[in-house]
Write a protein that holds these residues in place. Sequence first.
Motif, PDB file in Angstrom:
ATOM      1  N   SER A 263      33.908  27.235  36.452  1.00 14.14           N
ATOM      2  CA  SER A 263      33.625  27.864  35.159  1.00 14.14           C
ATOM      3  C   SER A 263      34.629  27.509  34.075  1.00 14.14           C
ATOM      4  O   SER A 263      34.351  27.706  32.895  1.00 14.14           O
ATOM      5  CB  SER A 263      33.571  29.387  35.321  1.00 14.14           C
ATOM      6  OG  SER A 263      34.842  29.892  35.698  1.00 14.14           O
TER       7      SER A 263
ATOM      8  N   TYR B 183      35.170  30.164  40.097  1.00 13.13           N
ATOM      9  CA  TYR B 183      36.144  30.236  38.999  1.00 13.13           C
ATOM     10  C   TYR B 183      36.503  28.835  38.530  1.00 13.13           C
ATOM     11  O   TYR B 183      36.541  28.553  37.328  1.00 13.13           O
ATOM     12  CB  TYR B 183      37.423  30.943  39.459  1.00 13.13           C
ATOM     13  CG  TYR B 183      37.317  32.446  39.570  1.00 13.13           C
ATOM     14  CD1 TYR B 183      36.152  33.126  39.239  1.00 13.13           C
ATOM     15  CD2 TYR B 183      38.406  33.199  40.013  1.00 13.13           C
ATOM     16  CE1 TYR B 183      36.068  34.500  39.350  1.00 13.13           C
ATOM     17  CE2 TYR B 183      38.335  34.574  40.115  1.00 13.13           C
ATOM     18  CZ  TYR B 183      37.161  35.215  39.784  1.00 13.13           C
ATOM     19  OH  TYR B 183      37.094  36.580  39.882  1.00 13.13           O
TER      20      TYR B 183
ATOM     21  N   VAL C 264      40.897  33.891  34.276  1.00 16.15           N
ATOM     22  CA  VAL C 264      39.547  33.366  34.089  1.00 16.15           C
ATOM     23  C   VAL C 264      38.739  34.279  33.179  1.00 16.15           C
ATOM     24  O   VAL C 264      38.026  33.820  32.273  1.00 16.15           O
ATOM     25  CB  VAL C 264      38.841  33.184  35.446  1.00 16.15           C
ATOM     26  CG1 VAL C 264      37.383  32.810  35.258  1.00 16.15           C
ATOM     27  CG2 VAL C 264      39.553  32.120  36.272  1.00 16.15           C
TER      28      VAL C 264
ATOM     29  N   MET D  82      45.411  30.299  38.582  1.00 17.20           N
ATOM     30  CA  MET D  82      44.043  30.809  38.428  1.00 17.20           C
ATOM     31  C   MET D  82      43.896  32.142  39.152  1.00 17.20           C
ATOM     32  O   MET D  82      44.222  32.263  40.327  1.00 17.20           O
ATOM     33  CB  MET D  82      43.049  29.791  38.978  1.00 17.20           C
ATOM     34  CG  MET D  82      41.595  30.204  38.824  1.00 17.20           C
ATOM     35  SD  MET D  82      40.464  28.934  39.463  1.00 17.20           S
ATOM     36  CE  MET D  82      40.741  27.605  38.288  1.00 17.20           C
ATOM     37  N   ASN D  83      43.417  33.136  38.444  1.00 19.47           N
ATOM     38  CA  ASN D  83      43.191  34.450  39.027  1.00 19.47           C
ATOM     39  C   ASN D  83      42.096  35.160  38.246  1.00 19.47           C
ATOM     40  O   ASN D  83      41.576  34.619  37.263  1.00 19.47           O
ATOM     41  CB  ASN D  83      44.491  35.269  39.054  1.00 19.47           C
ATOM     42  CG  ASN D  83      45.180  35.302  37.706  1.00 19.47           C
ATOM     43  OD1 ASN D  83      44.632  35.815  36.730  1.00 19.47           O
ATOM     44  ND2 ASN D  83      46.387  34.745  37.626  1.00 19.47           N
ATOM     45  N   ASP D  84      41.732  36.337  38.688  1.00 19.94           N
ATOM     46  CA  ASP D  84      40.641  37.075  38.043  1.00 19.94           C
ATOM     47  C   ASP D  84      40.899  37.265  36.551  1.00 19.94           C
ATOM     48  O   ASP D  84      40.016  37.074  35.716  1.00 19.94           O
ATOM     49  CB  ASP D  84      40.471  38.448  38.697  1.00 19.94           C
ATOM     50  CG  ASP D  84      40.212  38.352  40.194  1.00 19.94           C
ATOM     51  OD1 ASP D  84      39.679  37.317  40.624  1.00 19.94           O
ATOM     52  OD2 ASP D  84      40.549  39.290  40.916  1.00 19.94           O
TER      53      ASP D  84
ATOM     54  N   THR E 199      45.492  25.444  38.480  1.00 25.16           N
ATOM     55  CA  THR E 199      44.765  26.006  39.610  1.00 25.16           C
ATOM     56  C   THR E 199      45.631  27.001  40.379  1.00 25.16           C
ATOM     57  O   THR E 199      45.111  27.943  40.992  1.00 25.16           O
ATOM     58  CB  THR E 199      44.284  24.900  40.564  1.00 25.16           C
ATOM     59  OG1 THR E 199      45.392  24.074  40.939  1.00 25.16           O
ATOM     60  CG2 THR E 199      43.224  24.042  39.899  1.00 25.16           C
TER      61      THR E 199
ATOM     62  N   ARG F 142      36.076  33.452  45.954  1.00 25.67           N
ATOM     63  CA  ARG F 142      35.601  33.600  44.573  1.00 25.67           C
ATOM     64  C   ARG F 142      36.244  32.581  43.638  1.00 25.67           C
ATOM     65  O   ARG F 142      35.752  32.369  42.539  1.00 25.67           O
ATOM     66  CB  ARG F 142      35.891  35.010  44.077  1.00 25.67           C
ATOM     67  CG  ARG F 142      37.372  35.325  43.909  1.00 25.67           C
ATOM     68  CD  ARG F 142      37.579  36.812  43.622  1.00 25.67           C
ATOM     69  NE  ARG F 142      38.957  37.132  43.270  1.00 25.67           N
ATOM     70  CZ  ARG F 142      39.934  37.281  44.141  1.00 25.67           C
ATOM     71  NH1 ARG F 142      39.698  37.125  45.438  1.00 25.67           N
ATOM     72  NH2 ARG F 142      41.166  37.583  43.744  1.00 25.67           N
ATOM     73  N   HIS F 143      37.337  31.968  44.072  1.00 24.20           N
ATOM     74  CA  HIS F 143      37.983  30.970  43.220  1.00 24.20           C
ATOM     75  C   HIS F 143      37.170  29.684  43.105  1.00 24.20           C
ATOM     76  O   HIS F 143      37.409  28.888  42.196  1.00 24.20           O
ATOM     77  CB  HIS F 143      39.387  30.642  43.755  1.00 24.20           C
ATOM     78  CG  HIS F 143      40.390  31.719  43.468  1.00 24.20           C
ATOM     79  ND1 HIS F 143      40.375  32.930  44.103  1.00 24.20           N
ATOM     80  CD2 HIS F 143      41.441  31.754  42.599  1.00 24.20           C
ATOM     81  CE1 HIS F 143      41.372  33.672  43.646  1.00 24.20           C
ATOM     82  NE2 HIS F 143      42.026  32.990  42.732  1.00 24.20           N
TER      83      HIS F 143
ATOM     84  N   TYR G 198      43.865  31.404  28.873  1.00 22.78           N
ATOM     85  CA  TYR G 198      44.004  31.118  30.300  1.00 22.78           C
ATOM     86  C   TYR G 198      45.465  30.951  30.689  1.00 22.78           C
ATOM     87  O   TYR G 198      45.953  31.564  31.641  1.00 22.78           O
ATOM     88  CB  TYR G 198      43.218  29.859  30.647  1.00 22.78           C
ATOM     89  CG  TYR G 198      43.284  29.479  32.107  1.00 22.78           C
ATOM     90  CD1 TYR G 198      42.349  29.975  33.009  1.00 22.78           C
ATOM     91  CD2 TYR G 198      44.284  28.634  32.591  1.00 22.78           C
ATOM     92  CE1 TYR G 198      42.397  29.638  34.354  1.00 22.78           C
ATOM     93  CE2 TYR G 198      44.349  28.296  33.928  1.00 22.78           C
ATOM     94  CZ  TYR G 198      43.410  28.792  34.805  1.00 22.78           C
ATOM     95  OH  TYR G 198      43.476  28.466  36.130  1.00 22.78           O
TER      96      TYR G 198
END
Length: 231
Positions: A66, A63, A89, A84-86, A81, A59-60, A105
């Motif tokens: 986006s 992400y 984002v 980056m996590n749910d 990066t 799913r990243h 973020y």
Amino acid sequence: MIGISYGATAVTAGFPVWLPVLLSTAVVAGGSEFVFIGILTGGGSLVAAVLAGLLVNARHLPYGLSVPDVVGTGWRRLVATHVMNDESVAMAMAQPDRDRRRAAYWLCGLAVLAAWPLGAALGAVLGSIVPNPNAFGLDAVFPAVLITLVLPALREPLTRTAALAGAVVAAVATPFLGAGLPVLLALTAVLLVAHRAAPTDAQTGTASNEAAPSGSTNASKVFAESDGACS
């Protein structure tokens, strides 16, 4: 609390205290770490555990697509990066302009980077001291969170069909395959359902997308949501 559950689960399964702390710092992805530990605990191979973890973290890819305007360039992009996590984002995408997206973020991403390893460390220490941490219900924390996140997606008929098909495949394959492999095999059912939806989307075209309610089903969305549900 999820980090504490993760650390305690790993240690009570026989892993050393440093392993959940190292994974939570290097990977920073709770779902894939739980899957990784769970498969190894169940006797699965390291390859299956790594592949399942990568699958959950797929799913990243969207992400990253986006939030290209908030991760920066050079070394900042590498750090961005990593955090980056749910949550980071989601918080960034909810903001109205780039400056607010960038601030949300980084604040959320760095906060998770601090909280997740700290929770894992506390859980690992708790798991090494308390004879049975599961008596406090720590083993149920993460599954409860996953169920809460998955249930809203199952309101869509096609997503529900894909998730149920994948669950059936995994249940049938479990007695015959090693730990971790049934989950990977379940994706075949999800892909078949998504493939079946693709011609319908192609035939209806833009008009169907305009007429459909929020949550309209399309192949990519079905795959993404069903991937999370099956995982």
